[in-house]
Every structure is written in C-alpha cells, then in structure tokens.
Design an enzyme around this catalytic site. Structure first.
Site, short mmCIF file in Angstrom:
data_model
loop_
_atom_site.label_atom_id
_atom_site.label_comp_id
_atom_site.label_asym_id
_atom_site.label_seq_id
_atom_site.Cartn_x
_atom_site.Cartn_y
_atom_site.Cartn_z
N GLU A 1 -5.01 -5.32 -6.68
CA GLU A 1 -5.90 -6.08 -5.80
C GLU A 1 -7.28 -5.46 -5.86
OE1 GLU A 1 -3.39 -5.48 -2.17
OE2 GLU A 1 -5.16 -4.40 -1.43
N ASP B 1 0.82 -1.21 0.00
CA ASP B 1 0.00 0.00 0.00
C ASP B 1 0.85 1.26 0.00
OD1 ASP B 1 -1.65 -2.15 0.55
OD2 ASP B 1 -3.00 -0.99 1.82
#
Length: 892
Positions: A539, A464
């Site tokens: 994702e 992230d």
C-alpha cells in the site's frame, strides 16, 4: 452459547429473494431465500420484550421500512428516505448527524411464511452482522451477542422446531466499537460512518432441506505446469450433516460441466449416524482443461460443479459453484520480497486498494464499472483490506479476470496483539477466548465463500501486524479445511511474522502523501529507500486523486472550494479523519506551489493539481514496471487507494462519482501492456512489457522540444522487446542536462508494422526534485529542493481544433455510445495537457466514461485521434480545456 446453533455456515447457490407473507419464502429442498427487507427502529423506542416483538402479527407501521435485504443502520435509514447521501456528503453535513441515536442497540424485524411439514428442515443463516447481535425467532431467542459476534462470523441456526406457517425474525444489533469489536473499520481512510457500520450488512437467508443438509461446496484443482499441456485433477467437496435423530442413508451426486467435461454424474451412497457430519468428495480428471487467466494474459473460462444429496429418491439439498482451472504460487526471494506466479509465469501484482462504501452499501453494477475501470487502467489486482464485500464481488472478478487480494484489516480489534504498540489505545484490548472463537468462525466463513473463485490470488491474515501464534493456527486450519490452495501471507508489512507461515515478504514503508516522480526510481541503497520501486509494496502512493470541478461542486460549498487554493494548509473535512496525518493537503500543496507556482484561481489550482496527480501515478506504475526484472525486482505495487468510501479530495484513481481525472490517466499510461517510459532519476528510457507472449522488434522514437516548439533532440532506436519484463533502452541524460528551461519529451513505441503501442509525453527540466531521505517519516519523504515548472505558466497560447465522428468501437472502450475525437494542434507551439470531458445536454459529466487517452499534450501541428465511450448514451458534448488552450465545447 446456544445449543441449537450449528457451527458451520451452509453456503451454496441459487439464493432467491421473496417478499410478503402470502407465499412461503422457500419452495423446495435445497432452496435458499434471502430475507428481502426490514422494518427497524431504535431499541429505545420499542418494547423491551424482544421475544414478544419476534412473534408474528406485531404492528410495525410506525417503524422505518428499508426495502433492501442488507443494510447497516445508516444504510437502512438512507434507503427509507430519512437521510440522503448527496446531502450527507455535502460540506461537513455528516458531522451534524445525531450520532447519539446509534449509542443504543437497534432492532431489525421481518415477517415471512414457510410451509413446515414432516421431513422438512429450515436453517437460518447469517453471513455478516456488524458487529454483534441477539437473534429471536417466533418468540424464542436463538442466539445472543456473545455467539453472534463478528462482522464476518457467519452462523447457521436450525429453526425447524420453531418454524410455522407465519414467522417473525428479530435481530437486535449492538453499537460497534472498532477498537473492541470485530467490524469493518476505516482507520484513517475517511471520517467514520455515524453508526460505525452497525447493522445487517450481509444477507440473512432461510434454507430449506430434507434430512441431510449440505455445507459449502469447495473445489480443489491440481495441475502441473505448463498448465497448457497438462490435465487437471478436480476434487469437489461438501460436508453432509444428518439433521435427524436417526441414521439416514443418502445418495450424493456431483456433475462437473464445462469444456472437455463429459457431464456425467459422479455418485456415492453414504450412511450417516444421527447428527453425524461427513465430508463428501468427488474427483474427476479433465484431460484438456481450458485455463483461466488474468485478463491481460488470456481468457476466463469457468466450469460449474453441482452437488446434490438425495434421500429415498428425493432431493434433500443441492448447491452449485463455478470455478476455474488455474495455479497460483508464491515464494519469498533472497531479498525477503514476495513474488507471485500465476499458471507458472511470474506475476507482477499491479493494482489498487479498494474502499467499500461508507455505509457498506453494495451495488453490483457499480462494482462492475470499477472492475472495468481497473482493467482499462491495465491493473491486474484489487486489494481488499478487511472489506471482503459479498460473493458477487468474486463472481464479477472471475468473469472479468481481475485478481483479488483479500485479508484482514489493520489498526483495530483485528490486530489487538500484545506486541502491537500502534493502536489508538494502550495497552491493546488483547483477545480473550470468545474473541478467538469469533475470529475462527470469521475465517471459516470467508474461506468457504472465497475458496472456489479463480480470481482469488492470496489471503493476508494480517495487514500492518502479523497474528499471534494462537490466532495464526486458527486461521491456517480454517483455510486448510476449506481447501485453500493459494498463498497465505502473514501480513502486508515486514514488522514480524509467525513461524508457521514465515515472512510475509511485503513492505509497508509508505509513502502515503505526495512525493515527486523520481522517488520511485531512486532505489539505492535499498535499505534507506522505503517505498521506491523494489520489492512488494502492499500500500503506497503519492496520495493523489483530486476530483475535477464538476465533481467538487457536488460535495463542497463555495467556502470549501475557496479553501482549496486560498488556504493551502487548512484542515479539510473531505480528507481523512481529524486525528490523522492526512487531514490537510499541506505536503501536496507545498509541492504544487513550489513546482508549478501559486495558483491564480480555483481553475488554475485544479489544472495544476491534475498535472501533479498525472505525473505522480504515471511515475509510480512506470517505476515498478520498468524495474520488474531488475536485480532486485519490483514484484508488486498496490496504489493507495483505488477509490473512496465517500467523496474525497485524495487517495483515489477516480472519484466517488466515477469520474476519471489525472490520477486515472497517469495510471493508465504508466501501466500500458507495452510501454516506453522515462526514468527521472537516471534520465534514461525504459521499455516495459507486461504481456506473456508479445515479443519482437520495436521502434522507439524520442523527441525533445522547448516551450516554443523548437526541436532540441530527436532519436530513433530499435530494440527487441522481452515478454513480462522491463529493461533499459537508452540514456538521454546528455540531452536533458543541456536544457535551460522546461522542455517536453515525447516517447513513441511502435511495432514492426509501424502501429503505435504507446505514446507518452513528459514535461522535464535538467534538474530533479531533491529528496531528503534522512528525514523520511512513515508517510512521506520530504523534498529539500523542488524542480521549477513555473515557466509553463508563460506558454504561448496554442490553437487546437476538435472534431468528432463515428467511433471505431476499439477494445477497451465500452459503452453504448462510442465516438472518435480528433485533436489537431494548428500552432507552432505545443498544446499542453489537454483535458476532455464528456457531458450531457445539461452540461453534467457523463459517468462512467471511457477514453482511450486523456490529458494529452500535442506537438506543434500534430493530429491525434482519441476514442470515447459514453456508457449510458447521454453524451451530448465534449468540453475541452488545457494548460495553454482556450476552453471550448464541441457537439458530439
């Protein structure tokens, strides 16, 4: 830190497992043996004299015994029979485990024999302890928790001076805190394991060598494109270290074997000063190499490199590794999207995000089944976010041709940067000097383990968030020193990037919860369209993956089952963590209730859920496939997630018990190598071709019928397919816009000989779900107006006959028991969403199982042949049910 720790992990091959004290654990120089099993106990229940406990002869009869070489504390206790995972998984039983017992260190212990002698050296190698430990050997401490820190920080310890005929190793493992330790966390994927994954989750090995030891073998392959027409320059490398206090001369030899290799040894003579390390390398040109390809594009030939160090004519150390000849590159295009290339061809990443077992238990056979499932779904890549598992994973992927996308995980210590404002604590516990060292050795270890494997596509040093400048230098240097040759990506999102690596080129904008099928095709304006089918989605998905009833009954009690359809907004234990945005099925259920109608029973709910799941995954993969060669290409898609760490109600393409359901077959249809798809957004027909060389004339047959079986439209169009592309074939909006209710759209793609390449049925209306993009969150985009599929609940009953016969053993239908199943709709109305389940004589699901297709819809009077493969030979009957057919069972 302890001086007797050797900085680099010695990786190699030929690892053996030995048990008992009678025979020595290692038998010769170059031999590596795994510590085969463990006695363990809580530190609160043993002597505080760990040095004394690490001496041979201690009575451990009252300790737990785990008959496995690698296990977290919970994994060990399950192995020892203290817990049973079927019971742990059931309802909310996991919540009732005594978590307090894991708030103190636990002690692992094993006794073994060695045969020390002059000239012999013994090295103890850790490969993964979560997340920190003290090590004691034969009464002496050889490492403390500051040094043996980090789940991936493999270390090597020279235990030669302590080795005896009888030996004891003791490892004190400390409790893991995901926010402060370098571990393997699950973020919001599922509830945390009771022990937070603490323990010896990877093998500890003992290696015997002579005077010169060998580090990991790496293989660098340099080849120009086109790879089919060029030689390959292969460099085999390994670090040599003199373990003696005097200079040593040794002979190094390497043999590369495989197609077009002579098998002759490449030799060198080298002299090392006391304690000196030196990189030894050999280079050979393979004039006509056999090329390793991803499965969908070709074969997976492997070569072997074997390296041997000898002193005075005797082997001192030896190792071998397999490798493949292939070339992987990437670039960031004009839209700031990453695009990969394999062997000179643009490579669209099509895959799913892997979930390791909750207790980090590894099962090679199970993972092989997962790989075969992925290939059956026409996936080409598996993403490992912080779950790099074991060398066996990469060996299996090498053999099968599945690309691997490993990298560090998000949301915990691995991303504790000053600029990360999304951790569960603030300010973040930023890294100190010891943390940087732990991260460095973690990268050194993992790079060495993965480097030779042709299946490794890339490495993501961030998920992230991107690593800070100090960390990225450590990571990049470790990868470079390991001989890394595939792209290094800064992170799986576009939040930022380090100057050293540049933009990561991957988006992480969701969705993670339910969105309708047209979401993926709604790509303009792209700056507002988040996860739609453009760029590289690292994702994303509609969050689906509802298990069927047979699986649900294994982990839900009756009250839990009732909640699924009677309490659609209730928080559910078998979803995510209780602090996450995914602790219930509220968003999903709103779509189901609005689109398909309120369920009248659990069976009705589950059938509607499978229809939701099927259309969700199919549309996602079709959208990315169709727009692969669009003006802004859809360069990659990783479905979130492939599988679960435990029995879960969402985020999977097959359930924990390896039963494939709606999300699986939606994926399989949507990802077919050659396929024809419906663009919900524009009401168009698109042709998708994931192959490299399949081209030529194709016929597309389009048929539209109403719920009574009456034909509304029929078209036949001929196109020329283009390899590795997606393109629009025709517009059918004029036909769709005339619909007054739900209709069925059948698309059939055939080649010039009339062979069917893809058959695909949709239920459609003239309207689509209206997305409220302005109200999007990081995990979904709300729907302001839903399509109405409730007329499907009034379908007339169709009569379908089912017969079975000997199987055709079609490619992609593995199993010891293969059968042909023929479905025939004997009615004038369509038979909608027919599900078939292979069961044994007791009515239990046969898992794993292979179906050529499933959850199919038949036209009036249509006959369709399917192939089924029962993997273990226990298949006895097939259960058949569907939207508008009577449930029945037929003998296999």
């Amino acid at each position: 830190m302890l001086a007797n720790a050797i900085a680099a992990l010695l990786l190699g091959s030929g690892i053996a497992s030995a048990a008992g004290h009678g025979s020595p654990l290692t038998s010769k120089a170059g031999h590596r043996a795994v510590i085969p099993d463990w006695d363990l106990k809580s530190s609160s229940d043993v002597s505080k004299d760990l040095g004394g406990l690490s001496k041979p002869g201690v009575d451990t009869s009252s300790w737990y015994h785990a008959g496995t070489s690698r296990c977290t504390i919970m994994g060990c206790l399950i192995n020892a029979g203290v817990y049973n995972d079927e019971e742990l998984w059931y309802s909310d039983n996991l919540n009732h485990v005594n978590w307090g017992q894991f708030s103190v260190p636990w002690v692992y212990r094993h006794e073994f024999a060695l045969s020390p002698a002059k000239g012999k050296h013994f090295l103890l190698q850790t490969n993964g302890i979560t997340s920190k430990a003290d090590l004691f050997f034969n009464g002496k401490q050889i490492a403390d928790k500051e040094y043996q820190s980090g789940a991936y920080a493999g270390r090597t310890y020279d235990i030669t001076n302590l080795a005896a005929k009888k030996n004891a190793l003791l490892v004190q493992v400390y409790p893991t805190d995901y926010l402060y330790d370098f571990a393997l966390g699950y973020v919001d994927w599922n509830p945390y394991p009771s022990d937070n994954g603490s323990g010896i989750w990877r093998d500890i090995t003992i290696k015997e060598t002579g005077s010169v030891s060998m580090g990991p073998v790496s293989v660098l392959v340099d080849i120009d494109v086109p790879v089919e027409k060029n030689p390959a320059r292969v460099t085999v490398r390994a670090e040599a270290q003199n373990l003696e206090s005097h200079a040593v001369e040794f002979n190094a030899a390497a043999v590369i074997s495989g197609n077009s290799c002579s098998g002759e040894a490449l030799k060198q003579t080298i002299k090392l000063a006391p304690g000196e390390k030196k990189l030894v390398q050999f280079t050979q040109t393979i004039k006509t190499p056999s090329i390793w390809w991803p499965k969908q594009w070709g074969d997976q030939p492997l070569y072997t490199a074997e390296v041997t160090f000898s002193v005075k004519g005797a082997v001192s150390d030896t190792a071998q590794t397999k490798f493949g000849v292939r070339k992987v590159t990437s670039f960031v295009n004009q839209f700031n999207d990453t695009q990969y290339s394999v062997n000179g061809h643009p490579f669209q990443v099509i895959g799913g995000g892997y979930g390791a077992d909750m207790f980090l238990r590894w099962d090679s056979e199970r993972f092989t089944r997962i790989v075969e499932y992925m290939l059956d779904m026409h996936q080409n890549t598996i993403r490992l976010e912080g779950k790099m598992e074991h060398p066996e994973l990469y060996e299996i992927c090498d053999e099968y041709g599945l690309m691997v996308m490993p990298g560090w995980e998000c949301c915990d210590k691995w991303e504790a940067w000053a600029y990360n404002d999304e951790l569960a604590i603030f300010p973040p516990p930023v890294w100190d000097a010891n943390d940087y060292e732990t991260a460095n050795y973690s990268m050194i270890h993992e790079a060495a383990m993965m480097q030779p494997h042709p299946s490794v596509l890339t490495f993501l040093v961030g998920s992230d968030f991107w690593p800070n400048d100090e960390a990225v230098v450590l990571y990049a240097n470790a990868l470079k020193n390991a001989g890394w040759q595939t792209p290094i990506i800064a992170s799986a999102s576009k939040r930022g990037f380090p100057a050293l690596l540049g933009p990561g080129g991957m988006k992480m904008d969701g969705p993670y919860d339910w969105v309708p099928p047209n979401y993926w095709y709604d790509v303009e304006p792209s700056e507002d369209r988040l996860g739609a089918a453009f760029g590289f989605g690292s994702e994303l998905g509609a969050g689906v993956g509802t298990p069927e009833l047979s699986s649900l009954r294994r982990f839900l009690n009756q009250s839990d089952l009732d909640d699924l359809w009677k309490n659609p907004n209730k928080n559910l234990f078998h979803m995510s963590t209780n602090a996450s945005s995914f602790y219930n099925r509220k968003i999903y259920n709103q779509g189901l209730w609005k689109r398909y109608g309120a369920p009248t029973s659990l069976d009705d709910y589950l059938l509607k859920a499978q229809m939701m799941d099927y259309e969700a995954t199919r549309a996602q993969y079709e959208g990315f496939g169709a727009l692969w060669t669009a003006s802004r290409p859809a360069t990659g898609v990783i479905y979130w997630m492939l599988n679960n760490a435990w029995p879960s109600l969402h985020w999977n393409q097959f359930d924990y018990y390896l039963h494939p359901a709606g999300s699986y077959f939606g994926t399989k249809v949507g990802s077919r190598i050659e396929h024809v798809a419906y663009n919900y957004q524009k009401k168009e027909i698109w042709v998708i071709n994931h192959s490299l060389y399949q081209t030529g004339s194709r016929n597309i047959k389009v048929e539209l019928i109403d719920m009574n079986g009456k034909q509304i439209a029929k078209k036949l169009v001929q196109v020329r397919t283009k390899a590795n592309s997606g393109f629009k074939a025709m517009d059918i909006s004029s036909d769709i816009n005339k619909l007054s209710s739900v209709a069925f759209l059948r698309l059939v793609l055939s080649d010039e000989k009339g062979s069917v390449l893809s058959r695909n049925v949709y239920w459609v209306t003239k309207t689509i779900d209206e997305l409220n993009w302005d109200e999007s969150t990081w995990y979904y985009t709300p729907v302001s107006k839903f399509v109405d599929y409730t007329p499907l609940n009034t379908l007339a009953t169709a009569q379908v006959s089912v017969t079975t016969s000997g199987g055709k053993h079609l490619p992609g239908i593995p199993g010891s028991q293969t059968r042909t199943v023929t479905l025939e709709n004997k009615s004038s109305v369509p038979a909608v969403f027919i599900r078939l389940t292979l069961v044994d004589s007791k009515g239990n699901d046969v898992n794993p199982v292979s179906w050529s297709d499933n959850y199919v819809t038949l036209w009036p009077h249509e006959k369709l042949q399917l192939e089924v493969g029962g993997w273990d030979g226990s298949g006895d009957k097939i259960q058949i049910s569907g939207k508008n057919i009577k449930a029945t069972t037929v003998k296999l």
